[in-house]
Motif scaffolding. Sequence first.
Motif, PDB file in Angstrom:
ATOM      1  N   LYS B 134       0.864  -1.178   0.000  1.00 21.05           N
ATOM      2  CA  LYS B 134       0.000   0.000   0.000  1.00 21.05           C
ATOM      3  C   LYS B 134       0.897   1.223   0.000  1.00 21.05           C
ATOM      4  CE  LYS B 134      -3.745  -2.510   0.671  1.00 21.05           C
ATOM      5  NZ  LYS B 134      -4.730  -2.741  -0.379  1.00 21.05           N
ATOM      6  N   PRO B 135       1.043   1.853  -1.115  1.00 17.35           N
ATOM      7  CA  PRO B 135       2.021   2.945  -1.181  1.00 17.35           C
ATOM      8  C   PRO B 135       1.388   4.305  -0.862  1.00 17.35           C
ATOM      9  CG  PRO B 135       1.184   2.492  -3.339  1.00 17.35           C
ATOM     10  CD  PRO B 135       0.454   1.555  -2.412  1.00 17.35           C
ATOM     11  N   TYR B 136       2.262   5.270  -0.658  1.00 18.45           N
ATOM     12  CA  TYR B 136       1.804   6.653  -0.687  1.00 18.45           C
ATOM     13  C   TYR B 136       1.298   6.943  -2.095  1.00 18.45           C
ATOM     14  CZ  TYR B 136       3.932   8.016   3.786  1.00 18.45           C
ATOM     15  OH  TYR B 136       4.245   8.148   5.093  1.00 18.45           O
ATOM     16  N   THR B 137       0.391   7.872  -2.195  1.00 17.38           N
ATOM     17  CA  THR B 137      -0.092   8.244  -3.523  1.00 17.38           C
ATOM     18  C   THR B 137      -0.055   9.759  -3.659  1.00 17.38           C
ATOM     19  OG1 THR B 137      -2.351   8.215  -2.691  1.00 17.38           O
ATOM     20  CG2 THR B 137      -1.581   6.245  -3.862  1.00 17.38           C
ATOM     21  N   LEU B 138       0.051  10.181  -4.891  1.00 18.68           N
ATOM     22  CA  LEU B 138      -0.055  11.593  -5.234  1.00 18.68           C
ATOM     23  C   LEU B 138      -1.360  11.788  -5.980  1.00 18.68           C
ATOM     24  CD1 LEU B 138       3.522  12.500  -6.502  1.00 18.68           C
ATOM     25  CD2 LEU B 138       2.440  13.266  -4.397  1.00 18.68           C
ATOM     26  N   LEU B 139      -2.209  12.630  -5.450  1.00 19.88           N
ATOM     27  CA  LEU B 139      -3.479  12.930  -6.098  1.00 19.88           C
ATOM     28  C   LEU B 139      -3.333  14.252  -6.847  1.00 19.88           C
ATOM     29  CD1 LEU B 139      -6.541  12.648  -6.623  1.00 19.88           C
ATOM     30  CD2 LEU B 139      -6.925  13.724  -4.380  1.00 19.88           C
ATOM     31  N   ALA B 140      -3.607  14.214  -8.124  1.00 20.03           N
ATOM     32  CA  ALA B 140      -3.519  15.433  -8.932  1.00 20.03           C
ATOM     33  C   ALA B 140      -4.775  16.261  -8.700  1.00 20.03           C
ATOM     34  CB  ALA B 140      -3.366  15.079 -10.400  1.00 20.03           C
ATOM     35  N   LEU B 141      -4.618  17.407  -8.054  1.00 20.86           N
ATOM     36  CA  LEU B 141      -5.766  18.271  -7.774  1.00 20.86           C
ATOM     37  C   LEU B 141      -6.080  19.197  -8.938  1.00 20.86           C
ATOM     38  CD1 LEU B 141      -5.008  19.248  -4.067  1.00 20.86           C
ATOM     39  CD2 LEU B 141      -6.573  17.510  -4.911  1.00 20.86           C
ATOM     40  N   SER B 142      -5.071  19.513  -9.700  1.00 25.30           N
ATOM     41  CA  SER B 142      -5.321  20.335 -10.886  1.00 25.30           C
ATOM     42  C   SER B 142      -4.191  20.090 -11.866  1.00 25.30           C
ATOM     43  CB  SER B 142      -5.401  21.822 -10.522  1.00 25.30           C
ATOM     44  OG  SER B 142      -4.139  22.297 -10.133  1.00 25.30           O
ATOM     45  N   GLN B 148      -6.493  12.110 -10.894  1.00 21.06           N
ATOM     46  CA  GLN B 148      -5.848  10.805 -10.926  1.00 21.06           C
ATOM     47  C   GLN B 148      -4.843  10.672  -9.784  1.00 21.06           C
ATOM     48  OE1 GLN B 148      -4.577   9.685 -14.922  1.00 21.06           O
ATOM     49  NE2 GLN B 148      -5.785  11.416 -15.632  1.00 21.06           N
ATOM     50  N   ARG B 149      -4.600   9.397  -9.445  1.00 25.08           N
ATOM     51  CA  ARG B 149      -3.659   9.112  -8.363  1.00 25.08           C
ATOM     52  C   ARG B 149      -2.453   8.391  -8.921  1.00 25.08           C
ATOM     53  NH1 ARG B 149      -8.417   9.159  -5.393  1.00 25.08           N
ATOM     54  NH2 ARG B 149      -8.187  10.139  -3.340  1.00 25.08           N
ATOM     55  N   PHE B 150      -1.320   8.682  -8.316  1.00 23.31           N
ATOM     56  CA  PHE B 150      -0.060   8.085  -8.749  1.00 23.31           C
ATOM     57  C   PHE B 150       0.634   7.501  -7.528  1.00 23.31           C
ATOM     58  CE2 PHE B 150      -1.175  11.621 -11.417  1.00 23.31           C
ATOM     59  CZ  PHE B 150      -1.093  11.085 -12.683  1.00 23.31           C
ATOM     60  N   ALA B 151       0.944   6.243  -7.623  1.00 25.57           N
ATOM     61  CA  ALA B 151       1.574   5.574  -6.483  1.00 25.57           C
ATOM     62  C   ALA B 151       3.046   5.949  -6.401  1.00 25.57           C
ATOM     63  CB  ALA B 151       1.417   4.071  -6.611  1.00 25.57           C
ATOM     64  N   LEU B 152       3.494   6.107  -5.182  1.00 25.17           N
ATOM     65  CA  LEU B 152       4.899   6.439  -4.936  1.00 25.17           C
ATOM     66  C   LEU B 152       5.514   5.307  -4.128  1.00 25.17           C
ATOM     67  CD1 LEU B 152       7.347   8.348  -4.794  1.00 25.17           C
ATOM     68  CD2 LEU B 152       6.313   9.340  -2.743  1.00 25.17           C
TER      69      LEU B 152
END
Lengths: 215, 345
Positions: B134-142, B148-152
């Motif tokens: 279960k990784p950290y994710t980056l959520l694109a707010l704009s 979309q979410r990107f796993a880190l």
Amino acid sequence: MPQVKKPSVTIRVVRADGGTENVYPMKTDVLLCGRTSELSLPDDPFIADVQIRFFFSGGRLAIEDIGGGNGVFTRLRQEREIAPGSEVRAGRQRLLVEAIPPLAPNADGTTAWGSPDIGFRFRLVQILEGGIRGAVFPLKIGDNNLGREAGDIYFLNDGFISGRHAVISASPEKLTIRDVGSSNGTFLRLAAPAFVENGDQFLLGRQLMRVDIQN
Amino acid sequence: MASLLLNNLGIICQNCDFLNPAASRQCLSCAQSLPEAPAITPPPLSPLKATPSSSSLQVPTPPQAPSQTPTQPSHTSPPASLLPPSPLPHVDTPGAMLYAATHTYPTPPQAYPPPQVPHATAPTPQRLSLLQTKPYTLLALSGTYRGQRFALYQKMQIGRTRGQLLFSDDPFVSPAHASLWLYNQKVFVRDEGSVSGVYVSIPNKETISAQQKFCVGMRLFRYLGQLPPTPPYIPGRLVIHGTPVPVDQPNYAIEEILIGDRPGRTFISAGPSIFIGSTKCDLSYSLDEGMAPRHCELTLMPQSAMLCDLSNGLGTYVRIAGDRLLSPGDRLRIGQQILQLEAPL
């Protein structure tokens, strides 16, 4: 060769406190004005020892800034074109016109992110006493209103600026400035020798001069 | 169904526990032969759409691993310092990044480019502990991938042309812009010498130094600190004329920076603070939709200022100079992109 008749010239120095004017009749063809000149203004630290020169050119009175430093400013009677390097005085403000460089990406094609640019090409820089750069006002394309309480460029604490004082019109190619009925006037720095008309007003340091010419 | 799962799940080596990409025939860590999986078709590289039944992050198949020269994995030993790993090789596809959307968002304006990366330059597979799936994710707010979410996992490079998360349509993103990496289950970010900089949201208050940049809504500012004092008057010497300044009154300045790192407006104040917002502030921007009515307050000091976020979630960002620790909920501004770090689910 016929002798050109020169007009009678009187220079009135208006005191900042509204007191009695000092009147200096111009008795020779050339009159120097400065802290230690014939027309002496010794108490003003913003004036050079020899700041300006009045002289006749073809029978017409002319003025020239020879002291540099803080310069000589002439009151606007009509709309005038200004350019980067021009200086304006209004109320107690001294404002320098500068160009804003055009947008150019870096070598790798990246553009530095920043605030939106709505087409700024010029800006006004407030010069503080001592030569320190103060507030800066980008000039948008179109009319930019200068005043005391409202507009695009305003100075809340300057009681010598009218509510609506001047308008600076900007286009991509040029800038113009005009006074819109202010009480104390809008002044533009002399960049070159200029002829003087009857009633012209000049600002040097804290001193306001009015020139009366009688033919 | 079983073949479908085999096509989409990584294969754990029974010899060394290394998680290999799906359909690998040989372990990338120990070169042990792996159970053969059915032939698979390359997964679509456009970001995954949310499915009604998906309740957690889906993990699409990473790109096929090199079959001839397996790269040695880093195993589980942490890096010796907080420094991020050495820069990744040039990668034109976010292949090393696993991404998924857990909610329904509008289709992004531009999907990832198709994978055209030779095996030799494919990103190094990451050694994943089974407890770290279960990784950290980056959520694109704009921005480009809004919603979309990107796993880190271990590391991620962000750029316009290089890295795993690419913003090829953003002219404000440098070719190699920023790096994020994990160390001791914490996420760090670094500006990789970008032109536009990396901005991080402040939690509540933060001290900024003179000349430091910060952004509010769509506006970029630089705190200039205290203006120099008026030179002392010396009798007989010409004084440069200008707007009179009260003696012993310090003045502070904020400069707005226009696109292209060009100077814009400069605001002068004697303090003690400056408010920035959309209405009735010292610096008001009524047309800026990303700005709260009273967005932030800058409490002025000679060499620094206290920046206080008052935006109720819109965010006030400061430009980072070195490595910076991120916490879940922190946001990054990179060019026109805003990304929010989210904790592992």
